[in-house]
Structure formats: structure tokens, C-alpha cells
Design a protein around this motif. Sequence first.
Motif, mmCIF file in Angstrom:
data_model
loop_
_atom_site.group_PDB
_atom_site.id
_atom_site.type_symbol
_atom_site.label_atom_id
_atom_site.label_comp_id
_atom_site.label_asym_id
_atom_site.label_seq_id
_atom_site.Cartn_x
_atom_site.Cartn_y
_atom_site.Cartn_z
ATOM 1 N N TYR A 349 -19.553 -2.222 -2.880
ATOM 2 C CA TYR A 349 -19.036 -0.975 -3.456
ATOM 3 C C TYR A 349 -19.690 -0.619 -4.790
ATOM 4 C CZ TYR A 349 -15.449 -0.722 0.126
ATOM 5 O OH TYR A 349 -14.798 -0.614 1.331
ATOM 6 N N ALA A 463 -5.849 1.192 -0.383
ATOM 7 C CA ALA A 463 -5.954 2.319 -1.319
ATOM 8 C C ALA A 463 -7.100 2.102 -2.305
ATOM 9 C CB ALA A 463 -4.633 2.482 -2.076
ATOM 10 N N LEU A 464 -7.259 0.875 -2.809
ATOM 11 C CA LEU A 464 -8.355 0.592 -3.738
ATOM 12 C C LEU A 464 -9.710 0.742 -3.061
ATOM 13 C CD1 LEU A 464 -6.968 -2.508 -5.684
ATOM 14 C CD2 LEU A 464 -7.434 -0.226 -6.612
ATOM 15 N N ALA A 466 -10.435 2.809 -0.609
ATOM 16 C CA ALA A 466 -10.699 4.248 -0.490
ATOM 17 C C ALA A 466 -11.133 4.828 -1.835
ATOM 18 C CB ALA A 466 -9.451 4.955 0.027
ATOM 19 N N ALA A 467 -10.480 4.385 -2.903
ATOM 20 C CA ALA A 467 -10.846 4.882 -4.236
ATOM 21 C C ALA A 467 -12.244 4.426 -4.630
ATOM 22 C CB ALA A 467 -9.824 4.401 -5.263
ATOM 23 N N ALA A 468 -12.570 3.161 -4.344
ATOM 24 C CA ALA A 468 -13.905 2.654 -4.679
ATOM 25 C C ALA A 468 -14.986 3.401 -3.902
ATOM 26 C CB ALA A 468 -13.986 1.154 -4.391
ATOM 27 N N ARG A 470 -14.873 6.421 -2.936
ATOM 28 C CA ARG A 470 -14.992 7.794 -3.451
ATOM 29 C C ARG A 470 -15.640 7.843 -4.825
ATOM 30 N NH1 ARG A 470 -10.119 12.307 -4.030
ATOM 31 N NH2 ARG A 470 -11.441 13.945 -4.932
ATOM 32 N N TRP A 471 -15.281 6.892 -5.701
ATOM 33 C CA TRP A 471 -15.719 7.001 -7.085
ATOM 34 C C TRP A 471 -16.929 6.145 -7.426
ATOM 35 C CZ3 TRP A 471 -13.781 11.108 -9.158
ATOM 36 C CH2 TRP A 471 -12.512 11.549 -8.802
ATOM 37 N N TRP A 472 -17.214 5.123 -6.645
ATOM 38 C CA TRP A 472 -18.379 4.282 -6.937
ATOM 39 C C TRP A 472 -19.436 4.415 -5.848
ATOM 40 C CZ3 TRP A 472 -13.598 2.588 -8.802
ATOM 41 C CH2 TRP A 472 -13.569 2.316 -10.177
ATOM 42 N N ASP A 474 -19.915 4.534 -1.413
ATOM 43 C CA ASP A 474 -19.342 4.472 -0.076
ATOM 44 C C ASP A 474 -20.339 3.755 0.831
ATOM 45 O OD1 ASP A 474 -18.197 4.737 2.372
ATOM 46 O OD2 ASP A 474 -17.972 6.918 2.304
#
Length: 619
Positions: A349, A463-464, A466-468, A470-472, A474
Motif C-alpha cells: 500500500y 475499512a483501513l 479501503a482508506a489506504a 484511496r489515499w496512498w 491501490d
Amino acid sequence: MQASGLWPLALGGAALFAALMLALAARGGITYARGGRTYVGFVGISAVAMMDLLASVFYGPGEAFRYVGYDAMFYLVLTAVLIALYAFSMTEIAEVLEGLGQKGGGVYTLTYLVFGRTLSMVAVASILVDYVNMAALSAVSAVENAAAVFGLLAPIKLPLALAIVWLLTALNLAGIRTNVWTTFAVFLFLGVTLVAAVMLGAGALDGAATGRIQAGLLRPAATFGERGLVPALGALVVGVGSTILAYSGIETVLQTQKVVENWQTIRQAYRFLVVLNGLLIPAVGILALAHVPDPGAHVEGLVATYALEVGGAPMAVAMILAAALALAFAMNTAFVGGTELITVIAERYGLAALLRTNRFGVHHRIILFLAGAFPVLILITAGSANLIADMFAIGLLASFVLNLLGLVTFRITEGYARMRRYRTSLAKNLFLIVAFFAAFVYVASSKPHGTALWAAAAASLVALGAAAARWWADPDARYERRYQTVDELLSALAARPAGRLDVRFARPREYVPADGREVVITLSPLRLRPPKRRGPGHFILSYSNLWGTVQEMEAILAKIRAAFPDRPLVVHFGWPLSSWWDRLSMGFVVHRLLMLPKRFRDVEFHIDYLPPAKRRHRP
């Protein structure tokens, strides 16, 4: 009933064990350097995993007695057999991962490659819950075993447990080589002590102890026929679910694949563990339950009490020291496995901040994160070994089931054409899935604290993830860019001359015609390296192992029919030349493939074979 006259036999057995272990260490290596890198040998990896496995004997049999009484003797042996079968499957997973160019991450990497991000994060939660519980239970049990002999005051137990966490943190920050050599020294002392205790206990058996062993081993099997099928299966599930704690740590060998040279080292380590664990853990557990008059009153210090019974104060002191070191270093297994797991996730990630290393080359930020996480459970449970043990097995069993599901799914969809130097029975793996899943259901229903912890961890990590993504970074998007798309395929078909459309589905290493008469489609698992494209009319499309190749074929054909409803469509498949073994293992896939004409009644299907001599000049 002390056995003072048996001390020469006990010391001789211990010396023989030490000599054998040192000989294996000299032959197999604890650590070694090659190509400018330090690798851990099979003895070193075995020592790291063995600390958790052998440490489990200090709480596993006692916890099992709480639930199934003396029947725990039978289930210790049965579970050892299941764990041995599972170890062979883990060896196959190691070869598969290495063949796919993936090392490290264990159950996370396998489930990610086969099932994708969501289920892989459930796997991460399972193994992390296992490691957190392992670390907490190890620290608390180490203190409780010491208290059983030395009578430690209650107020100092919790600080001592926390001190063990930070002691192991310092060891892990010192680097893998220092870690493994120190762990091997502790393992050697632990093994010598346990072998001596087994010798003393076996020699001191009297009529009462022998009767308890016979009843504990034979009674469960004898009563299965009397209970009927369903009650017998229920008893087996309860028994395995209650004794599985004694074998925690078996998954760590695969988890640390990144620090070994190749999968053969993993195979050697699992062979070593199967033999040693299959003998020592049941032997110590059975003898302890047989010799201690009231095992239920000594659940947290059963083996220490056993040592006092058969060897007096000297054996008890040695066992207490061995237990404290083993249980403390079982946490080391959690540190090593957890660090390797989080390292692989951070690499996937793009979490560069977690990947910085100290001067010893270790990921110190990850180690410090684990050092902060492990004490949380100790503090929440106020250092209660019983409560932590109730929360333990759920993550362990979940990781077992996910590992096996990933392996079976990969083999069904990919067959044995690749990574076939080591393979296990598909039927055996399906049996283990059923057995471990049944135990998982029992543990989840009977131990609500553990189920709640596992479910909360799984939801949080999904959830983490999915967030990783999106923000770091994919990782799925990175893989998707390697493939063509269905839209590109449809555009190529639309550009072809009017008339019928010929589409061929070719396997990755199958012959692809170069004359351009057919549009050729090769399906490749999304998160694996795609095969080389062999011309503009050759399209490499991805599919998910969760759904399989035939479902993807159905989706592609449906889109082609929807885009070109008035043009005749002819679909070609290559002649299957795989072995009967492969075809049997892929029976469900073949069945669905043969049912395609029923789904697409206006499509013409062909299965053909072109001899190599005619491939250059097709008629």
C-alpha cells in the motif's frame, strides 16, 4: 510421586536431545550469509516458531482440561495429527507464493492474490488477533507459572508481564541475527527441560496415572459409536476446538518466508516441527494430566506442578525457568511474524513511513507499534490468563480456514501446471477446511469475547484497507494496468469484416494462432503477473479467483452477444492435454465449461487440436 532414581535416564535423554539439535543446527544452519544478505536456516526458523508451539504446552493442556476433562489426552493426539496435515498444506502454499514471485505475508498474501483486498484484510485481522492474544497470554502465563512456585504477590504480576513485552521489544530491535541465535539458545534449554520431564514422568507412572491415561486416550474413541454420528461429530469439534491452543504458532513459519532463502527451507522447518511437536506436546500434556492429582486446580501452572510431582524442587525450578523463558519468547514469535506481515502490507500500500529501518536493518517503527499493541490486551483483561485464553483460538482457526480456502481455490482455478514440485491432496485440504471451520464455529459461539475482538478487528482493517487504497496506493489498480479491457476487445471485434466472429479462449501457455482469423482471449488472475501478449489480436483479460475462469468467460460472451446480436459467433477452445489428476481436481470448472452451450444456445462451440507441424500453415 517423585522419581529420584530415574534422574540418570532423564539426564541421558536430555543430553541426547541437545546433541541432536546441535547437530541439526550445524547441518541446517541457524543463520547464514549468501549474496550479501543474511538468511535464516530451517533450524533458526523452527526455533522461532517452536517457542510459541512448545510454550503452548504450559497453558494449552490445562485450558483443554477446563472444557473436556481427561478426554483432552485423546484430543491432544488427534489435533497433533490435524496440525501435521495442515503443515504439509502450508508447505505447498510456500511453494505457490514463491512461484508467483511473492515472499512473505503468509495468509495475507495468499488471500489477497486469490480473493482480493477485502478478504485479505479479514485474514490480516485473524493473524494479528492471534499474535496479540499470543503475546498477551504468553506474558501473563509466564508470570503465573513463576507465581505457582515462587508465590509472587498479586500487585507485581501485571508490571512483570509488561516488563516481558519491553524486554522482547529490545531483542527484536537488535536485529534478526541476534534474535534468532538468542531464540535458539532458549529453545535448546526448553527442549532439554521438557525431554527430561517426559523421561521422569514416563518412568514414574503408577497404576493410577496409567489408568487415567488409558481412560483419557481410549474412552473418547470408545464412546463415539454409542453417541451416534451427530453427537460424535459434535464431541470431535468441541475437543479439537478446546486443544487447538496447544498448537498455536504453526502458521508463523509461513509468515516469515521473507527471511528464508527459498520454500525448501520452509519445507524442512515444517518437517522438523511436525516430528518434534507431534511427540513433545502430546507427551508433556498427557503426562501432566496423568500425574497431577487435580488438574482443574492447576490450570495456569499445570506443567510446573507436574514437574514438582515427578522431579521435586530441582525439576520444578528448571521447569519454571523454562516456562518463563518459553512463554516470554513465544511473544518473540508474535513480534517476528507480526513484523513480517505488516511489512508486506506496508509495501503493497505504499506506506513508506513504516518501512524505515534502524542501524540493525529492522523495521523499528513496526516493532514499536506492536510493542504498544501487545500490552493493551493485558491491561484490558487485567492480566487474566483465563480471559485472554478465551479470546485466543478464534483468530488462529480463522487464519487456518482462510489459508486452506486460498490454496484450494488457487489449485481448482489454476490446476497443477505451475508450482507442482510439492503438492498435497485436494481431498485432504477440503477435509481440513471442514474440520477447522467446524471448530471455528464452536469457538465463535462459545467464546463471545474472542469473537467480538476478531469481528471488530476484521471490520476495522477492512475499512483501513479501503482508506489506504484511496489515499496512498491501490495495489489492484497497479495490477489492472497490466491487462487489456473488455472494451478494447469489443472495439477489435467491431473492426473486423462483416460476417461471423471467431473467438478463441487460450490458456496462458497454449498455442495462439498468428494468422489473425480469430480474436484470442487469455484469462489470467488479476493480481498475478499476466502472460506475454502475442499479437494485436491477442487480449489478456483479468479475472478474479473468487469467481473463476468460466464465470468470466460467461460474462465476456454475454457482452459480445449484447454488442453484436446479429452476427454469428463461433467460440473455440483448445484440446485439453492436462493430466487426469488435473482434470479431476478441476472437475467443477470442466463441468461449468461443458454447460456453456446451454447458456448460449445461438453460439457455435468448438474444441479443436492442431498438430505442431500444421500450426505455421493452417488450412
